[in-house]
Design an enzyme around this catalytic site. Structure first.
Site, PDB file in Angstrom:
ATOM      1  N   GLY A  92      -9.124   1.795   9.827  1.00 48.40           N
ATOM      2  CA  GLY A  92      -8.222   2.370  10.812  1.00 48.40           C
ATOM      3  C   GLY A  92      -8.027   1.446  12.007  1.00 48.40           C
ATOM      4  N   SER A 188      -9.960  -2.653   4.545  1.00 48.15           N
ATOM      5  CA  SER A 188      -9.091  -2.686   5.715  1.00 48.15           C
ATOM      6  C   SER A 188      -9.898  -2.940   6.993  1.00 48.15           C
ATOM      7  CB  SER A 188      -8.268  -1.383   5.799  1.00 48.15           C
ATOM      8  OG  SER A 188      -7.183  -1.535   6.655  1.00 48.15           O
ATOM      9  N   TYR A 189      -9.805  -2.044   7.991  1.00 48.96           N
ATOM     10  CA  TYR A 189     -10.562  -2.260   9.225  1.00 48.96           C
ATOM     11  C   TYR A 189     -12.069  -2.138   9.003  1.00 48.96           C
ATOM     12  CZ  TYR A 189     -11.437  -2.628  14.194  1.00 48.96           C
ATOM     13  OH  TYR A 189     -11.880  -3.080  15.413  1.00 48.96           O
ATOM     14  N   ASP A 398      -0.698  -6.461  -1.649  1.00 46.12           N
ATOM     15  CA  ASP A 398      -0.795  -5.849  -0.323  1.00 46.12           C
ATOM     16  C   ASP A 398      -0.145  -6.760   0.709  1.00 46.12           C
ATOM     17  OD1 ASP A 398      -1.576  -4.446   1.976  1.00 46.12           O
ATOM     18  OD2 ASP A 398      -3.567  -5.365   2.005  1.00 46.12           O
ATOM     19  N   HIS A 450      -3.146  -2.425  -1.243  1.00 41.29           N
ATOM     20  CA  HIS A 450      -4.175  -2.387  -0.200  1.00 41.29           C
ATOM     21  C   HIS A 450      -5.412  -1.614  -0.645  1.00 41.29           C
ATOM     22  CE1 HIS A 450      -5.384  -2.812   3.997  1.00 41.29           C
ATOM     23  NE2 HIS A 450      -5.678  -1.525   4.047  1.00 41.29           N
TER      24      HIS A 450
END
Length: 478
Positions: A92, A188-189, A398, A450
């Protein structure tokens, strides 16, 4: 206490006593058994039959603030007492591992299209490990705090600290897993979350008592945010190379944006606005899959908006704040509907404080982020040098944190190449490519967006099996 619950506790006691006698596990005391039993999920609305145990509930990470994190835990399908323990984190910052990772990627269940039930994921990662999902930090999903000012203090540091406290307290509730090999994975984050939590465990293991020692062996991160400069450069290069942006837009961004500078100029903002325009038309997280079409109105639904932090220049632009949609682009709608059902929350022992907002994939309450290093590469380099197993993987369709960005970031690490770029196979098909660095393995997954396990479930299960066993992926068809 009802009769069935008493029998469950007696059976648990007997089973774990047998395990302890065999010398393989630490036995839970009576309090831990009661807490485990209180968290046991005996059945979810619309759930198919399963052969493994699942637990969900809260672990307090700060007593005085009333801060608690929500987890959902699945024992391995077979021989859980022999399998490692794997913690999965989504990023996020502010997005839920329960929604994305669990119910849309690698957990045992996928939320059903009819919004009332679940179906089994045939490639769930609990075939390979005991699987733990955590909603972190507070404000994400069902995790909460009774001290509202906590939300304004959130950042990378407190997220790592609370996640570490969660683990210490979770192991007290489930002491039978303290001897298991422990791994962390995320996407991701979580490229920030996972290495920072890993570093905290790595450092604290050197100084704390054996009672709180975590048997930490390694981590794996996918399509991960690693370094602001190379991540942003790689995003733009990837978009041009995949025929997403024009030559002129590429030239404008290159001429007007300095990605090593955290403060974008007005001319850079203008150039990035043009770059992001195309991602209003196609899914940035998966270039070649369709968008969700609302069958009621015949309109196409774009991913919802949500704030993310790094990369620092891109984060200033509205186009950066778009959530992923997944292989079935409407899947998040099914998940959100399911997790907001009162009977589902009751079965999961969730939302016990009656949070005054609905469950969402990414938190609408987290609008401020205190700290985030521009690069996580020094942390990764430290852990590699410390002997921690590190794998980095990348779905190659992605556009959000593309394979191009990850390759640039890993090159920046400066690690020696010990195995050149070569294909790996899933049965008779090329699954992707690998390159071995000294202390780090990089893997691409061909045709994945992703959220790699969503797009390539079979290949992702093969990936985690090889990571956990520390075996190279096969370089010949089989």
């Amino acid at each position: 206490m009802n009769t069935s619950r008493i029998w469950r506790i007696l059976l648990i006691n007997l089973w774990w006593w047998c395990v302890v006698v065999s010398g393989r596990q630490q036995q839970p005391d009576r309090q831990a058994l009661l807490e485990q039993d209180a968290d046991r999920v005996t059945g979810l609305p619309g759930q198919p039959p399963i052969s493994f145990n699942q637990y969900a509930g809260y672990i307090t990470v700060n007593e005085s603030h009333g801060r608690a994190l929500f987890y959902w835990f699945f024992e391995a399908e077979e021989t859980p007492q022999e399998k490692p323990l794997l913690l999965w984190l989504n990023g996020g910052p502010g997005c839920s591992s329960i929604g994305f990772g669990n119910l849309e990627e690698l957990g045992p269940f996928i939320a059903h299209k009819n919004k009332s039930g679940l179906f089994l994921n045939n490639y769930s990662w609990n075939k390979a490990a005991n699987l733990l999902f955590l909603e972190s930090p507070v404000g994400v999903g069902f995790s909460y705090t009774n001290t509202s000012s906590d939300i304004k203090q959130l950042g990378d540091k407190i997220t790592a600290e609370d996640s570490y406290t969660f683990l210490i307290n979770w192991f007290k509730r489930f002491p039978q897993y303290t001897s298991h090999e422990f791994y962390i994975a995320g996407e991701s984050y979580a490229g920030h979350y996972v290495p920072q939590l890993a570093e905290l465990i790595f450092d604290n293991n050197k100084t704390i008592s054996n009672d709180n020692d975590i048997n930490f062996k390694g981590f794996m991160i996918g399509n991960a945010l690693l370094d602001d400069e190379t991540d942003q450069t790689g995003m733009v290069d990837y978009a041009w190379d995949h025929a997403v942006i024009s030559d002129r837009v590429l030239a404008d961004v290159r001429a007007k944006c300095n990605f090593s500078d955290a403060k974008p100029t007005n001319s850079c903002d203008t150039a990035l606005n043009e770059y992001f325009q195309v991602y209003r038309l196609i899914d940035m997280y998966s270039l070649y899959t369709p968008s969700c079409v609302d069958t009621d109105s015949n309109s196409t639904q774009r991913p919802h908006m949500h704030g993310h932090v790094s990369p620092r220049i891109f984060s200033k632009n509205e186009g950066w704040h778009r959530k992923p949609t997944g292989y079935d682009p409407c899947q998040p709608k099914y998940t959100e509907s399911y997790l907001n059902k009162p009977d589902v929350q009751e079965a999961l022992h969730a939302n016990t404080t009656k949070i005054p907002y609905p469950w969402t994939h990414c938190s609408d309450t987290i609008s401020f982020w205190n700290d985030a290093p521009a690069s996580i590469l020094p942390t990764i380099k430290k852990l590699v040098a410390g002997g921690i197993r590190v794998w980095v993987y990348s779905g190659d369709t992605d556009g959000r944190i593309p394979v191009t960005a990850t390759r640039l970031s890993l090159t920046k690490l400066g690690l020696k190449i010990v195995e050149e770029w070569s294909p790996w196979y899933s049965n008779r098909q090329v699954g992707g490519w690998t390159i071995g660095y000294e202390g780090l393995m990089f893997v691409t997954i061909r045709g994945a967006g992703h959220q790699v396990p969503t797009f390539k479930p079979k290949e992702s299960l093969q990936l985690v099996n090889h990571f956990l066993s520390n075996q190279k992926l096969p370089h010949v068809p089989f």
